[in-house]
Design an enzyme around this catalytic site. Structure first.
Site, short mmCIF file in Angstrom:
data_model
loop_
_atom_site.label_atom_id
_atom_site.label_comp_id
_atom_site.label_asym_id
_atom_site.label_seq_id
_atom_site.Cartn_x
_atom_site.Cartn_y
_atom_site.Cartn_z
N LYS A 72 0.88 -1.29 -0.10
CA LYS A 72 -0.06 -0.07 0.06
C LYS A 72 0.93 1.22 0.12
O LYS A 72 0.49 2.11 -0.60
CB LYS A 72 -0.82 0.11 1.14
CG LYS A 72 -2.00 -0.96 1.26
CD LYS A 72 -3.09 -0.93 2.17
CE LYS A 72 -4.21 -2.01 2.09
NZ LYS A 72 -5.26 -1.83 2.96
N ASP A 93 -10.32 2.49 1.87
CA ASP A 93 -10.61 1.94 3.41
C ASP A 93 -11.52 2.74 4.33
O ASP A 93 -12.15 2.38 4.86
CB ASP A 93 -9.14 1.71 4.11
CG ASP A 93 -8.67 0.69 3.54
OD1 ASP A 93 -9.25 -0.28 2.93
OD2 ASP A 93 -7.48 0.55 3.40
#
Ligand code: ATR
Length: 277
Positions: A65, A101
């Site tokens: 990420k 997220d």
């Protein structure tokens, strides 16, 4: 045919293909979504060959990420602040990275506990990893005035709180029970309580009865934290919805329609989690 995938290392346990394949079928789209094991040293090559591989985008999971954040263009402030990307797509031939997220967390929370409001009181967040960062950033964006962060390693809690000062403050890990007083929300972002991990040790006596309790652990679905909270009457929200809701914006970017998180999809993923436990 439009193709997308999820990359990670390892990637075996990702449920993203199950989720996106369900939506592709539901919308009758001639598309494909699979998982690809990409080691850290293969990341640059993967990103560089996405267009040649006919990929319209990808999801990004551990450990890529942060590296993807550095490698692609980021256009939104939320992702810029997080420094981590979980969704990649093309815009005019350029790779754009974003992080869904936070929105996945918030949609799950507001769907699962419609009475929760950002102005109802402080939020307590357990943990200080990547998930905690997305949760804290999203709670602040939605207007929570005070976020208490407790983490086993105090230093990581301080780094996180400093990113969101003055609204985020740290609480020593050994004072997490008492710090629940007057909170309107408790979120567990640690791995504690997950199948195979130690239990989450926290006494809920100080938590107001109206406070919402959310666990981002989704295996098991009903964690010990959630069942103890539900037993004393607190509204509870499990972690599966976050996984499902964070997937939707990527699907919409790559394939067009905004997909729905249905009970049927939840059941499908729950069955898969149970089968591979
Ligand atoms: P993610 O990016 O998915 O949030 P992570 O960075 O590995 O994952 O974070 C896991 C969280 O669980 C951390 O807050 C970690 O605490 P530390 O920062 O002290 O490592 C927490 N955690 C994991 N095992 C724990 C344990 N046995 N007791 C307390 N906290 C624990």
């Amino acid at each position: 045919m439009k193709r997308a995938c999820v990359i990670g290392w390892p990637i075996k346990h990702s449920r993203s293909p199950l989720i996106h394949t369900y939506w592709l079928k539901q919308h009758g789209i001639d598309g494909h979504y699979d998982k690809r094991a990409v080691p850290p040293e293969g990341l640059e090559d993967f990103l560089g060959s996405m267009a040649d591989d006919d990929l319209v985008g990808c999801n990004v999971t551990v450990p890529h990420k942060e590296a993807v954040f550095e490698a692609v263009r980021v256009e939104d402030e939320f992702t810029e602040r997080l420094g981590a990307v979980n969704t990649v797509y093309f815009k005019d031939g350029t790779l754009i990275g974003t992080n869904t997220d936070g929105i996945g967390f918030l949609q799950n929370l507001t769907n699962g506990s419609p009475d929760w409001s950002a102005t109802a009181g402080p939020a307590m967040v357990l943990g200080a990893g990547g998930a905690a960062r997305a949760v804290v950033a999203m709670l602040l964006s939605s207007g929570v005035a005070e976020i208490r962060v407790a983490n086993r390693t105090r230093e990581r809690a301080e780094i996180l709180a400093d990113m969101f000062t003055p609204h985020a403050v740290t609480v020593p890990w050994d004072r997490r029970d008492a710090a629940l007083e007057d909170c309107a929300l408790l979120v567990n972002t640690t791995s504690l309580g997950m199948t195979g991990s130690p239990p989450l040790d926290i006494a809920l006596d100080c938590l107001p009865a109206a406070a919402t309790v959310n666990d981002i652990v989704y295996a098991p679905l009903m964690t010990d934290l959630l069942s103890r909270a539900a037993a004393r009457g607190n509204p509870v929200v499990d972690g599966l919805g976050m996984l499902l809701h964070q997937a939707a914006p990527g699907f919409a970017r790559w394939f067009g329609p905004t997909p729905k998180v249905t009970q049927e999809l939840r059941d499908l993923v729950v069955r898969d989690l149970e089968a591979t436990r």
